[in-house]
Write a protein that holds these residues in place. Sequence first.
Motif, PDB file in Angstrom:
ATOM      1  N   LEU A 258     -70.571 -17.435   4.278  1.00  0.00           N
ATOM      2  CA  LEU A 258     -69.429 -17.591   3.375  1.00  0.00           C
ATOM      3  C   LEU A 258     -68.942 -16.240   2.856  1.00  0.00           C
ATOM      4  O   LEU A 258     -67.763 -16.077   2.522  1.00  0.00           O
ATOM      5  N   ASN A 259     -69.834 -15.267   2.805  1.00  0.00           N
ATOM      6  CA  ASN A 259     -69.458 -13.936   2.334  1.00  0.00           C
ATOM      7  C   ASN A 259     -68.403 -13.284   3.224  1.00  0.00           C
ATOM      8  O   ASN A 259     -67.667 -12.397   2.785  1.00  0.00           O
ATOM      9  N   HIS A 260     -68.352 -13.744   4.485  1.00  0.00           N
ATOM     10  CA  HIS A 260     -67.407 -13.151   5.432  1.00  0.00           C
ATOM     11  C   HIS A 260     -66.107 -13.951   5.537  1.00  0.00           C
ATOM     12  O   HIS A 260     -65.234 -13.606   6.323  1.00  0.00           O
ATOM     13  N   TRP A 261     -66.003 -15.024   4.777  1.00  0.00           N
ATOM     14  CA  TRP A 261     -64.770 -15.813   4.790  1.00  0.00           C
ATOM     15  C   TRP A 261     -63.654 -15.031   4.097  1.00  0.00           C
ATOM     16  O   TRP A 261     -63.922 -14.240   3.173  1.00  0.00           O
ATOM     17  N   PRO A 262     -62.409 -15.247   4.485  1.00  0.00           N
ATOM     18  CA  PRO A 262     -61.289 -14.663   3.723  1.00  0.00           C
ATOM     19  C   PRO A 262     -61.335 -15.147   2.277  1.00  0.00           C
ATOM     20  O   PRO A 262     -61.697 -16.301   2.016  1.00  0.00           O
TER      21      PRO A 262
ATOM     22  N   LEU B 253     -59.940 -18.524   1.154  1.00  0.00           N
ATOM     23  CA  LEU B 253     -60.551 -19.745   1.686  1.00  0.00           C
ATOM     24  C   LEU B 253     -61.868 -20.098   0.989  1.00  0.00           C
ATOM     25  O   LEU B 253     -62.372 -21.207   1.159  1.00  0.00           O
ATOM     26  N   LYS B 254     -62.421 -19.164   0.233  1.00  0.00           N
ATOM     27  CA  LYS B 254     -63.666 -19.432  -0.480  1.00  0.00           C
ATOM     28  C   LYS B 254     -63.396 -20.444  -1.605  1.00  0.00           C
ATOM     29  O   LYS B 254     -62.410 -20.302  -2.338  1.00  0.00           O
ATOM     30  N   PRO B 255     -64.246 -21.476  -1.752  1.00  0.00           N
ATOM     31  CA  PRO B 255     -63.967 -22.538  -2.721  1.00  0.00           C
ATOM     32  C   PRO B 255     -63.718 -22.058  -4.146  1.00  0.00           C
ATOM     33  O   PRO B 255     -62.766 -22.497  -4.793  1.00  0.00           O
TER      34      PRO B 255
ATOM     35  N   PHE C 288     -70.599 -26.852  -6.748  1.00  0.00           N
ATOM     36  CA  PHE C 288     -71.730 -27.410  -7.505  1.00  0.00           C
ATOM     37  C   PHE C 288     -73.061 -26.942  -6.902  1.00  0.00           C
ATOM     38  O   PHE C 288     -73.976 -26.549  -7.628  1.00  0.00           O
ATOM     39  N   LEU C 289     -73.171 -26.963  -5.571  1.00  0.00           N
ATOM     40  CA  LEU C 289     -74.432 -26.597  -4.909  1.00  0.00           C
ATOM     41  C   LEU C 289     -74.735 -25.104  -5.007  1.00  0.00           C
ATOM     42  O   LEU C 289     -75.880 -24.692  -5.022  1.00  0.00           O
ATOM     43  N   ARG C 290     -73.664 -24.286  -4.998  1.00  0.00           N
ATOM     44  CA  ARG C 290     -73.735 -22.834  -5.178  1.00  0.00           C
ATOM     45  C   ARG C 290     -74.240 -22.086  -3.943  1.00  0.00           C
ATOM     46  O   ARG C 290     -73.688 -21.061  -3.571  1.00  0.00           O
ATOM     47  N   THR C 291     -75.325 -22.539  -3.321  1.00  0.00           N
ATOM     48  CA  THR C 291     -75.869 -21.818  -2.168  1.00  0.00           C
ATOM     49  C   THR C 291     -76.161 -22.781  -1.021  1.00  0.00           C
ATOM     50  O   THR C 291     -76.391 -23.973  -1.241  1.00  0.00           O
TER      51      THR C 291
ATOM     52  N   VAL D 116     -78.336 -23.341   2.863  1.00  0.00           N
ATOM     53  CA  VAL D 116     -79.735 -23.278   3.305  1.00  0.00           C
ATOM     54  C   VAL D 116     -79.766 -22.520   4.633  1.00  0.00           C
ATOM     55  O   VAL D 116     -78.713 -22.170   5.172  1.00  0.00           O
ATOM     56  N   VAL D 117     -80.940 -22.285   5.118  1.00  0.00           N
ATOM     57  CA  VAL D 117     -81.069 -21.553   6.386  1.00  0.00           C
ATOM     58  C   VAL D 117     -80.300 -22.293   7.484  1.00  0.00           C
ATOM     59  O   VAL D 117     -80.510 -23.483   7.717  1.00  0.00           O
ATOM     60  N   GLY D 118     -79.373 -21.571   8.112  1.00  0.00           N
ATOM     61  CA  GLY D 118     -78.592 -22.155   9.196  1.00  0.00           C
ATOM     62  C   GLY D 118     -77.331 -22.858   8.749  1.00  0.00           C
ATOM     63  O   GLY D 118     -76.553 -23.315   9.587  1.00  0.00           O
ATOM     64  N   MET D 119     -77.096 -22.953   7.445  1.00  0.00           N
ATOM     65  CA  MET D 119     -75.901 -23.625   6.928  1.00  0.00           C
ATOM     66  C   MET D 119     -75.360 -22.876   5.732  1.00  0.00           C
ATOM     67  O   MET D 119     -76.103 -22.634   4.765  1.00  0.00           O
ATOM     68  N   ASP D 120     -74.075 -22.489   5.774  1.00  0.00           N
ATOM     69  CA  ASP D 120     -73.462 -21.964   4.552  1.00  0.00           C
ATOM     70  C   ASP D 120     -73.249 -23.133   3.600  1.00  0.00           C
ATOM     71  O   ASP D 120     -73.429 -24.299   3.951  1.00  0.00           O
ATOM     72  N   VAL D 121     -72.857 -22.832   2.377  1.00  0.00           N
ATOM     73  CA  VAL D 121     -72.804 -23.868   1.349  1.00  0.00           C
ATOM     74  C   VAL D 121     -71.752 -24.938   1.644  1.00  0.00           C
ATOM     75  O   VAL D 121     -71.948 -26.121   1.327  1.00  0.00           O
TER      76      VAL D 121
END
Length: 224
Positions: free
Chosen positions: A3-7, A10-12, A33-36, A38-43
């Motif tokens: 998500l850090n590399h998203w424009p 587009l970040k929520p 709400f989830l904030r972060t 998990v391994v292999g999945m952005d939020v």
Amino acid sequence: MSLNHWPQHLKPREKLLNQGADSLSDAELLAIFLRTGVVGMDVVSLATHVLQHFGSLNQLFNADESAFCQTKGMGQAKFVQLQAVLEMSKRYFQESMFRENVLDSPEVVRTYLHQLLRDETYEKFLIIHLDNQHRVINDEVLFTGTIDAAAVYPRVVVDSVIKHKTAAVIFAHNHPSGISEPSNADINLTNKLKQALSLIDVRTLDHFVIGYNEVVSFAERGLL
């Protein structure tokens, strides 16, 4: 891609700040709400996975602790946090309802009642007590029944109205089936209550039937 590399747009979180919360999808709101992730999945991917697992936000919100915590990326801490958010939301609408003339804010009343009663597995009958200015004095569940019906006694309603020095009332009850269409029994009961209260000069302003996705107003239907 992280998500850090998203424009930025587009970040929520940034999208919410720039375009408002109503511009976000269910997954984007849940991602905040989830904030972060998990391994292999952005939020956002995690939020999408969770929604697909439960089927909807409504199903997620109504999940018990066990089902919630067994879902990937969830846990007891998030379960507790979600329950707190849901309760704050109910209290917000209740507080808003108490501050104003209910006839000036009908959507607040509907939203509060919907949040309060839609997910109940047993039928509950609630009364909102109002003063002469149609401001809320109190709201209370007077009767709780089965998955099919709740026995409502006019004498108990009258006693409650006298106790609260009520000038007008709004009734509400849920249909655990999820279908908000008033039954003939609902209509007959409302007429009996209205007649009983009219004898002591208390006005019946409305009766709401709460389903999963809809709130039906007797007043809007011309049933009062």
